[in-house]
Design an enzyme around this catalytic site. Structure first.
Site, PDB file in Angstrom:
ATOM      1  N   GLU C  65       0.801  -1.223   0.000  1.00 20.90           N
ATOM      2  CA  GLU C  65       0.000   0.000   0.000  1.00 20.90           C
ATOM      3  C   GLU C  65       0.833   1.273   0.000  1.00 20.90           C
ATOM      4  O   GLU C  65       0.421   2.284  -0.571  1.00 20.90           O
ATOM      5  CB  GLU C  65      -0.980   0.004   1.182  1.00 20.90           C
ATOM      6  CG  GLU C  65      -2.237  -0.849   0.967  1.00 20.90           C
ATOM      7  CD  GLU C  65      -2.029  -2.335   1.196  1.00 20.90           C
ATOM      8  OE1 GLU C  65      -0.912  -2.728   1.594  1.00 20.90           O
ATOM      9  OE2 GLU C  65      -2.976  -3.123   0.981  1.00 20.90           O
ATOM     10  N   HIS C 134     -11.524  -5.147   9.484  1.00 23.00           N
ATOM     11  CA  HIS C 134     -11.942  -4.984   8.086  1.00 23.00           C
ATOM     12  C   HIS C 134     -13.089  -4.007   7.893  1.00 23.00           C
ATOM     13  O   HIS C 134     -13.552  -3.840   6.768  1.00 23.00           O
ATOM     14  CB  HIS C 134     -12.349  -6.341   7.488  1.00 23.00           C
ATOM     15  CG  HIS C 134     -11.191  -7.163   7.024  1.00 23.00           C
ATOM     16  ND1 HIS C 134     -10.192  -7.569   7.861  1.00 23.00           N
ATOM     17  CD2 HIS C 134     -10.848  -7.642   5.789  1.00 23.00           C
ATOM     18  CE1 HIS C 134      -9.311  -8.281   7.177  1.00 23.00           C
ATOM     19  NE2 HIS C 134      -9.669  -8.332   5.939  1.00 23.00           N
TER      20      HIS C 134
HETATM   21  C1  LIG Z   1      -2.399  -4.640   4.201  1.00 27.17           C
HETATM   22  C2  LIG Z   1      -3.425  -5.448   3.499  1.00 27.17           C
HETATM   23  N1  LIG Z   1      -3.663  -5.219   2.201  1.00 27.17           N
HETATM   24  C3  LIG Z   1      -4.597  -5.935   1.543  1.00 27.17           C
HETATM   25  C4  LIG Z   1      -5.316  -6.902   2.167  1.00 27.17           C
HETATM   26  C5  LIG Z   1      -6.396  -7.686   1.429  1.00 27.17           C
HETATM   27  N2  LIG Z   1      -5.955  -9.064   1.273  1.00 27.17           N
HETATM   28  C6  LIG Z   1      -6.370 -10.028   2.110  1.00 27.17           C
HETATM   29  S1  LIG Z   1      -5.674 -11.508   1.781  1.00 27.17           S
HETATM   30  C7  LIG Z   1      -4.811 -10.886   0.499  1.00 27.17           C
HETATM   31  C8  LIG Z   1      -3.900 -11.774  -0.278  1.00 27.17           C
HETATM   32  C9  LIG Z   1      -2.785 -12.311   0.543  1.00 27.17           C
HETATM   33  O1  LIG Z   1      -2.064 -13.255  -0.172  1.00 27.17           O
HETATM   34  P1  LIG Z   1      -0.953 -14.144   0.498  1.00 27.17           P
HETATM   35  O2  LIG Z   1      -0.077 -13.321   1.358  1.00 27.17           O
HETATM   36  O3  LIG Z   1      -0.278 -14.906  -0.591  1.00 27.17           O
HETATM   37  O4  LIG Z   1      -1.719 -15.142   1.478  1.00 27.17           O
HETATM   38  P2  LIG Z   1      -2.820 -16.236   1.104  1.00 27.17           P
HETATM   39  O5  LIG Z   1      -4.145 -15.546   1.192  1.00 27.17           O
HETATM   40  O6  LIG Z   1      -2.516 -16.733  -0.261  1.00 27.17           O
HETATM   41  O7  LIG Z   1      -2.710 -17.287   2.128  1.00 27.17           O
HETATM   42  C10 LIG Z   1      -5.081  -9.527   0.331  1.00 27.17           C
HETATM   43  C11 LIG Z   1      -4.511  -8.671  -0.725  1.00 27.17           C
HETATM   44  C12 LIG Z   1      -5.051  -7.108   3.539  1.00 27.17           C
HETATM   45  N3  LIG Z   1      -5.733  -8.019   4.266  1.00 27.17           N
HETATM   46  N4  LIG Z   1      -4.108  -6.375   4.168  1.00 27.17           N
END
Ligand SMILES: Cc1ncc(C[n+]2csc(CCOP(=O)(O)OP(=O)(O)O)c2C)c(N)n1
Ligand SMILES: Cc1ncc(C[n+]2csc(CCOP(=O)(O)OP(=O)(O)O)c2C)c(N)n1
Ligand SMILES: [Mg+2]
Ligand SMILES: [Mg+2]
Lengths: 326, 330, 330, 326
Positions: C65, C134
């Site tokens: 971000e 959230h």
């Molecule tokens: C700081 C932040 N930005 C965006 C999000 C929205 N978000 C939730 S899960 C996710 C993807 C995360 O991917 P990864 O780290 O690969 O973990 P996975 O869900 O695949 O286990 C995003 C962008 C968030 N929760 N926190």
């Protein structure tokens, strides 16, 4: 990885027990959601069961973990009680967090499940603090930070790994690389091929392993755990795996490569380990079936108890905001 | 009574940290430059700590505010009481996730299973020509965040007593220090004394008008009260000391007594701390006030660099005095 | 007039982005999942954009971000008009430095040499059991920050018109969308229409009491007005649309007319947007109101997970109706 | 680094011109402050002159830079006008930012000095955006992000380098490693020895050079600049240097290693380059003395003009907050 420590038969059995618990639990959550009986944002860990199972068999009860919204596998492997988990998922007063935290904030300090975060990257800075506490107390305990491949690109990752490196904290960073961050592939989010490459930038040990392979995952984890307990510093483990489902329930994963997914599912690590246990004569189909049905019963009991429990009192809205009510 | 010779805020805070760490081995200190090797912080507030209590309990950190707060949270989950320093208040902006999404909420989200007894010491204040990114007053953000407490002492004795209380508090406390008054001497605190959180102090008694202020603005308000006293206006100055939760009882009592209220802070007026207090008082004292509640704060602008502009930015004794006079005519 | 069939907020915002990008090649879109390969955002607001305008102008980003907002700032310094998406409002906490220390201040700190004509789209809202991290409403933080504008539409037509205006505005705008009402249909916007920033709308006319609200709370307020209409209470609902700068003229006129004001928002009440408006109105309308200005907001607590608690958290039509009835008795 | 492009004689002369301008300007600032005529927080770049000088000789006017509070060297090398600089330092209405930005926020878009930040790390995310703009316009321009060794440990560094890598942005990250972050040494803030190691973690080119050596710095910068202009992606350059003064004026640097400092000062890169120019017969002492005195006069003129200029009107307090006044 040829000179990795290998799990013995009993350990492999225990890895399987944890992995199948996670798998059966996940299937039950999805079933309850499909039936409309459970309504919650749910981030399935299916496909990633081996990682925390092969890791946690080498952990102490006093070791702590921080995990993320996609974290029921990490927590169940660490010993999070099923009844408290289900009651929390169902938002009941009997949940581990009195129903106030929910799916993304499951917490159970007794089993070492200290923090579940819904913010990408935020498990890592806090795990450092848990590790710092252990370092001060000199008790040889360690802390685990779980996070995804996508989280490896956020600032908190960098600050945490660097601090852990310079403070030689007893912490292990487990990057569960399931190839997707929501809808985004790894290749679209970074130009580096192996995230473990980054460890070198913090003067820290780093390794990429097949997280779905119990031997590799067990061996890499054990080496890192022993390093941490010995005060020799942190490790970054990139555990390659695959997310079987969409990002969260309701996401059909239309953006996921079909062939890649089919292959991953065909190599489902949990049945693969089951077959191996039998093939290696460690146990029999009958024994495993009994184990699985026993787990199934435990889950059912937890589900039923959760549904039977009351919702929290409305007064809970403003309780636990401060130590003493305002 | 305490007849030790006056000390500065820096000295008071330093004593509070020394005394607290000596009393309780669970107290930790971390932040950029806080160790003695790095001279105990850029102004010396943490001087002597790492020498006395060791570099395991007193840790200088990389420039990594998220990691600083995260480490403090993690340690506090294990029963420690970390005092984390964010060098200047503007730099909390890189650590808001840790502070707001985590430190503030873990008690609630865990259903009371865990809690975060940490203190975040930070500092701000115009007057040194530091410009737009080093002097913001962001206390409103934290006061709007459930789970946090916010403290801002105006004098060394309160600094000592409030910091001791903040460290002992079982919830995360944002402890705001003011750079320009760091060297302003004041009566020395009684060693071991505590100032309770959530309790305001009557810094000056008066009958015509109540000023509610905190941090440096209290000193300016006292100066203003002195100025208008010569014009026969008797001003009561309430030093909030704790911004969240603020001491409604004391403020309402004073406002009821005087019937006129002026809220003063260095933060920009719009959506500042004064807004909440004014809105609340207006509800409670509807129809009972002699004049509208007025608010004095900084204009809706970043902090300017140029000296004349900077001098005109935050309320000072002269401008507060003007506001008092004008409010008496309302 | 426009007699197209009703559309959802998602559709309205999507059209606004399509129309804006087609009109002006300087408009860029970036954020997590915003490209079509990633399905045009988790709810499809950016659907079709990367296919139509290319992946140089429409960029899906890593989960970073700070880098997202930084890239938008840099591009806007070179004359582009980036629309950056921060997926959920709670995640602004990791980018506050970029937003507050930089986007908001560069115009001032550069003495007007540079400026940052960007929009930050973000989304929040309780109701889906997402828990404490959230669904926060952080608009107060931004409204307290000089240099930023803050916008929060309550219906699709305003969503379209405000987003078009925000994109064309030469200052950074925080554009707050509400998840639970993303799918609520409303009259379709006239293509190319604009809703000016800083202008409120009278969402319902009335004579007994004024509700000032924004975003989803407007819909709940309208529901409440309906409920109390049956009891013979005539409620005027002012939809702020722009939270900062807020439309003092319209609000003061309505408050003057009715003599009773209720401020409603989903953010926690303490130090919320309502505090500033109440404090301001109380100054302007001192002695002219029939009853104290009341504020309705969330309790001072994180957003709870459990359904019954979550349902009880933010003001809804029923609770607003109760507050109206009680305020009529004040 | 043996096959690095080398600066020719004219280029070396130009590097010296910029470096000595920076040095003389710094000395004048300090003199004015000591005399009490200039009051501002001031972060001296003494010792780091060669880095921006050897870099900027290969930059276009349209290329942009983001720098930090310790940034007068970067800006003067890029062409920031002396009169606007001094008037801004003095808080006058005639300053580049009308006196409203000050020392830590010097800005001058015409010379490409787009942002000066007082927040550690924050030059990097914005430089990416400047580079993105150039990439969209396809004009071959590039952006430079300057920052210190301490800044390499903050989250913004990580996010920025990763994004630049995956987007192949025409940006160069110049880490000016002056061995200290305020009072903290590099060794106390990270376990890695060379910060350029981190580039590999972003699939990006990275190199550590002696930033005080005009040849090395020029060569490394030119390669990176050509790479960026060609659309081949970003580079991380760790330029080793030394901070001659304390962190800011008034900081006596008691925590700095005496011997290390003495050695660095003995190897002052500006006189060293001067001596080399003469030794290599590129120019003469007389010519250089003339150049230096000319620069001195320009600085004096700027200083005098600044002091003679008015302070900004109080109405400026609320101007430039928005495009149109509220
Ligand atoms: C700081 C932040 N930005 C965006 C999000 C929205 N978000 C939730 S899960 C996710 C993807 C995360 O991917 P990864 O780290 O690969 O973990 P996975 O869900 O695949 O286990 C995003 C962008 C968030 N929760 N926190
Ligand atoms: C986010 C943030 N944290 C802390 C500071 C306070 N601070 C200002 S300069 C500085 C040291 C920076 O060191 P380095 O990056 O090496 O740059 P140098 O000053 O040596 O040029 C610190 C900690 C800041 N400005 N921003
Ligand atoms: Mg992933
Ligand atoms: Mg440095």
């Amino acid at each position: 990885m040829t000179n990795f420590p290998k799990p013995d038969a009993a350990t492999l059995m225990e890895i399987y027990r944890r992995a199948v618990l996670i798998k059966l639990n996940d299937e039950r959550v999805i079933k309850e959601m499909m039936a409309g009986k459970l309504v919650t944002p749910y981030y399935s860990p299916r496909g990633q069961e081996i990682i925390p199972s092969a890791l946690s068999v080498s952990l102490r009860d006093e070791d702590t973990i921080c995990t993320i919204y996609r974290g029921t596998h990490d927590m169940l492997a660490k010993g999070f009680p099923l009844d408290l988990l289900w009651a929390e998922l169902a938002g009941r007063a009997t949940g581990s967090c009195k129903g106030k935290g929910g799916t993304m904030h499951l917490t159970h300090p007794e089993s070492g499940c200290m923090v579940t975060t819904g913010v990408v990257g935020s498990s890592m800075p806090i795990a450092n603090g848990l590790a710092w506490a252990a370092q001060i107390e000199g008790n040889g305990n360690i802390a685990i930070a779980n996070f995804g491949d996508g989280a490896a690109n956020i600032g908190a990752f960098h600050e945490s790994l660097n601090m852990a490196g310079v403070w030689k904290l007893p912490v292990i960073f487990i990057c569960q690389n399931n190839r997707y961050a929501e809808h985004t592939t790894l290749a679209d989010s970074t130009a580096v091929e192996r995230l473990s490459t980054r460890a070198a930038g913090y003067g820290m040990a780093g390794i990429t392993v097949n997280g779905n392979d119990p031997d590799e995952m067990y061996g890499a984890a054990l080496i890192a755990i022993e390093r941490a307990r010995a005060g020799e510093g942190p490790t970054l483990i990139e555990a390659m795996t695959y997310r079987f489902n969409g990002h969260l329930m309701g996401d059909a994963g239309g953006y996921m490569d079909k062939a890649e997914k089919a292959e991953a599912v065909a190599n489902d690590p949990v049945p693969a380990l089951r077959a191996r246990l039998i093939a290696e004569g460690i146990t029999s189909d009958t024994e495993l079936t009994a184990l699985e049905s026993d787990i199934g019963l435990q889950i059912s009991a937890a589900v039923e108890a959760a549904y039977a429990a009351p919702y929290p009192d409305l007064a809970e809205l403003t309780r636990d905001v401060y130590a003493t009510a305002a | 009574m305490n007849d030790a010779k006056p000390i500065t805020m820096i000295e008071a805070l330093n004593r509070a940290l020394h005394d607290a760490m000596a009393d309780d081995p669970k107290i930790l200190v971390l932040g950029e430059e806080v160790g003695d090797k790095e001279e105990g912080g850029i102004t010396g507030v943490t001087k002597g700590l790492s020498t006395k209590f060791g570099t395991t309990r007193v840790k200088s950190t990389p420039i990594s505010e998220q990691a600083i707060i995260g480490a403090a949270i993690g340690a506090s989950l294990k029963g420690f009481r970390p005092v984390a320093e964010i060098m200047l208040m503007n730099f909390v902006t890189v650590a808001m996730d840790m502070i707001v999404n985590h430190a503030a909420k873990l008690r609630f989200m865990s259903g009371g299973q865990t809690h975060v007894p940490m203190v975040i010491r930070t500092m701000t204040g115009t007057g040194f020509g530091s410009g737009g990114q080093h002097c913001d007053y962001l206390e409103s953000w934290f006061a709007h965040t459930a789970g946090l407490k916010v403290v801002a002492p105006s004098n060394p004795a309160d600094g000592y007593g409030l910091l001791r209380s903040a460290i002992e508090d079982d919830d995360p406390v944002i402890f705001i220090e003011n750079l320009p008054t760091y060297w302003t001497p004041g009566p020395a605190p009684v060693p071991g004394s505590r100032v309770p959180l959530g309790k305001a102090a009557i810094a000056r008694q008066g009958s015509d008008l109540t000023i509610v202020a905190y941090s440096r603005s209290v000193l300016e308000a006292l100066g203003a009260a002195q100025i208008v006293a010569e014009k026969g206006i008797s001003v009561e100055v309430v030093d909030l000391r704790t911004i969240s939760p603020w001491d409604r009882e004391t403020v309402i009592a004073s406002a009821t007594k005087t019937g006129r209220v002026l809220l003063v802070h260095e933060a920009v007026r719009k959506h500042g701390i004064g807004a909440e207090i004014a809105a609340d008082l207006n509800e409670v004292l509807f129809g009972k006030l002699k004049a509208p509640i007025r608010r004095l704060g900084a204009p809706f602008a970043p902090v300017p660099f140029s000296k004349p502009l900077e001098d005109a930015f935050a309320p000072n004794a002269a401008r507060i005095a003007d506001a008092i006079v004008s409010l008496m005519k309302d």
